[in-house]
Design a protein around this motif. Sequence first.
Motif, PDB file in Angstrom:
ATOM      1  N   GLN A 137     -13.514 -45.629  35.443  1.00  0.00           N
ATOM      2  CA  GLN A 137     -13.183 -46.503  34.143  1.00  0.00           C
ATOM      3  C   GLN A 137     -14.079 -47.818  33.850  1.00  0.00           C
ATOM      4  O   GLN A 137     -14.369 -47.914  32.956  1.00  0.00           O
ATOM      5  N   VAL A 138     -14.451 -48.191  35.126  1.00  0.00           N
ATOM      6  CA  VAL A 138     -15.390 -49.306  34.530  1.00  0.00           C
ATOM      7  C   VAL A 138     -16.805 -48.905  33.994  1.00  0.00           C
ATOM      8  O   VAL A 138     -17.179 -49.683  33.111  1.00  0.00           O
ATOM      9  N   GLN A 145     -18.254 -50.133  30.518  1.00  0.00           N
ATOM     10  CA  GLN A 145     -19.412 -50.562  30.452  1.00  0.00           C
ATOM     11  C   GLN A 145     -20.262 -49.910  29.168  1.00  0.00           C
ATOM     12  O   GLN A 145     -20.936 -50.407  28.413  1.00  0.00           O
ATOM     13  N   ARG A 146     -20.237 -48.570  29.085  1.00  0.00           N
ATOM     14  CA  ARG A 146     -20.852 -48.111  27.850  1.00  0.00           C
ATOM     15  C   ARG A 146     -20.198 -48.435  26.569  1.00  0.00           C
ATOM     16  O   ARG A 146     -20.997 -48.120  25.288  1.00  0.00           O
ATOM     17  N   GLU A 147     -18.982 -49.012  26.415  1.00  0.00           N
ATOM     18  CA  GLU A 147     -18.282 -49.260  25.253  1.00  0.00           C
ATOM     19  C   GLU A 147     -18.514 -50.672  24.753  1.00  0.00           C
ATOM     20  O   GLU A 147     -18.115 -51.051  23.820  1.00  0.00           O
ATOM     21  N   ARG A 174     -23.202 -57.715  29.060  1.00  0.00           N
ATOM     22  CA  ARG A 174     -23.388 -57.364  30.261  1.00  0.00           C
ATOM     23  C   ARG A 174     -22.143 -58.322  31.310  1.00  0.00           C
ATOM     24  O   ARG A 174     -22.424 -58.008  32.490  1.00  0.00           O
ATOM     25  N   ARG A 175     -21.645 -59.186  30.787  1.00  0.00           N
ATOM     26  CA  ARG A 175     -20.939 -60.096  31.641  1.00  0.00           C
ATOM     27  C   ARG A 175     -19.448 -59.429  31.522  1.00  0.00           C
ATOM     28  O   ARG A 175     -18.771 -59.727  30.400  1.00  0.00           O
ATOM     29  N   PHE A 176     -18.773 -59.033  32.369  1.00  0.00           N
ATOM     30  CA  PHE A 176     -17.552 -58.594  32.464  1.00  0.00           C
ATOM     31  C   PHE A 176     -16.635 -58.893  33.739  1.00  0.00           C
ATOM     32  O   PHE A 176     -17.210 -59.262  34.726  1.00  0.00           O
TER      33      PHE A 176
END
Length: 292
Positions: free
Chosen positions: A132-133, A137-139, A143-145
Amino acid sequence: MKSFFDQSKQDLLEWVDRPARAARVFQALYREGVARFDDIATIPEATRKILAESFSLALPAISQRFDSEDGTRRYLIRVGDGETVESVLIPSNGRVTFCISSQIGCALGCTFCLTGQLGLMRDLSVGEIVSQVLLLQRETSSRRFSIVLMGMGEPLQNYDSVVKAMQILQDDHGLSVPPARITLSTAGLVPGIERLARESFFPNLCISLTGVTNSARDSLMPINRKYPLKELVSACEYYQSKKGKMITLEYILIKGVNDGRDQVKPLAELARKLNAKVNLIPYNRVEGLEWE
């Protein structure tokens, strides 16, 4: 074929003969975005072949996306057996939060929660949690999550898979998400909170409280009948004694049920006792449920 995303770096040593090579594999697939084992140039060809024959790098598919006016995006993700699970991308001030699920459905039956009305279909695997992560990330270009386990399911009921997934997400050679940016939310499974307190890593802990008396919680959250407030508070104090971290109390405001002024003082007293932050959440009206 096994999913690669179920594997910790330690697990890989069964197929990769050196820790340094396992680290290179993690770095290539998680950090550098390499899509095939054959493209990992930093490990021998024979090792690449073994990995390719042993593991799948396939991710679940996004089957639907729902966009809100505030930029929040909700995704239905179809996993290997055809079931779907929800993940949410929440943008805020130049960063994003990934809200991910730990189960398909939920067994706890909180009366205000739509997922709770579904019942539990099954736990998610380690790889399904990690994936899921990777999909979220691709969406986003950010870069900071941060990661919050606040989606479908009760994380502490799928304890082993959730903990292993968090360890993979934190791995220094992978996504390297610091514990300060991982939050786990629980409805109040006391043994799970106490077990989590003894782990070597330390996510942020949120308690889905939604009531500050046993009578209120009993009617809204059946788990309170098994682990009433006194036991829950004691488990929170134990967690804090081990981790030294502030706990967040999530309090969903439900009209005519738990939003009276009589609830303010006991909520404040509990927050003060635990040195906790209180997150007041307006109830999100759901078709088919009576609450407002």
